[in-house]
Design an enzyme around this catalytic site. Structure first.
Site, short mmCIF file in Angstrom:
data_model
loop_
_atom_site.label_atom_id
_atom_site.label_comp_id
_atom_site.label_asym_id
_atom_site.label_seq_id
_atom_site.Cartn_x
_atom_site.Cartn_y
_atom_site.Cartn_z
N VAL A 8 11.26 60.16 -29.19
CA VAL A 8 11.93 60.88 -28.12
C VAL A 8 10.83 61.54 -27.29
O VAL A 8 9.72 61.75 -27.77
CB VAL A 8 12.95 61.93 -28.63
CG1 VAL A 8 14.13 61.25 -29.29
CG2 VAL A 8 12.30 62.91 -29.58
N SER A 9 11.15 61.84 -26.04
CA SER A 9 10.11 62.28 -25.12
C SER A 9 9.73 63.74 -25.21
O SER A 9 8.67 64.13 -24.74
CB SER A 9 10.55 61.97 -23.68
OG SER A 9 10.71 60.58 -23.54
#
Length: 182
Positions: A8-9
């Site tokens: 995930v970022s």
């Protein structure tokens, strides 16, 4: 071995959805990180690349979790194919061991990159409009935590690195450098 890569970022995002999907697929070992795909260094990704062996299968929820661009995706796939590692994407339902799968991979990678570029363009346009109307003033500045002075002292004494401070407070290194200059 069936290996999963989850990304995930940002720290605010949750990787549980991806982990559940991969568990249901039969993934035995996970490599997971909270970092932008655009980051030059992705420690868990690099560890996974070293870990994978001939006969392994790498599973991702979607190819955008694996690479930062179409060119990057194709390079990663080529490296893994040379190692004898199969790659499967659950969302795109692709098998990279066939010519058709490789072709479709290129198309999906290009579409994902195009979508991201469009999203960033719309975001920039929205920000410009909001700034013009006085509704957007930029990000709120993060204030240093109360105990930051202790870490600042440790940093000046060369007893802690900026990266460690950033991890401790879950901020980026540039924020820590800004706090150190204050």
């Amino acid at each position: 071995m069936v290996v999963g890569y989850v990304r995930v970022s940002s720290f605010e995002q949750n990787e549980e959805r991806q982990i559940e999907e991969l568990k249901n697929f039969g993934v035995e070992k996970f490599f997971s990180e909270k970092i932008s795909a655009r980051a030059k260094v992705r420690p868990q990704f690099e560890e996974m690349m070293r870990f994978l062996r001939e006969g392994d299968t790498l599973v991702v929820s979607e190819f955008s979790r694996l690479a930062r661009s179409t060119a990057d995706l194709l390079k990663i796939v080529e490296t893994l194919n040379q190692k004898g590692v199969e790659i499967k994407s659950l969302k795109e339902n692709l098998d990279t061991s066939t010519p058709q799968g490789k072709f479709m991979l290129t198309i999906f990678g290009a579409i994902a990159e195009f979508e991201r570029d469009l999203m960033l363009q719309r975001q920039r346009e929205g920000i410009r409009i909001a700034q013009a109307t006085g509704k957007y003033k930029g990000r709120h500045e993060k204030k240093p935590p109360k105990d930051f002075d202790d870490y600042k002292k440790l940093w000046h004494e060369h007893n802690i690195k900026v990266t460690e401070i950033a991890k401790r407070f879950k901020v980026c290194r540039s924020t820590v450098y800004k706090w150190l200059r204050q």
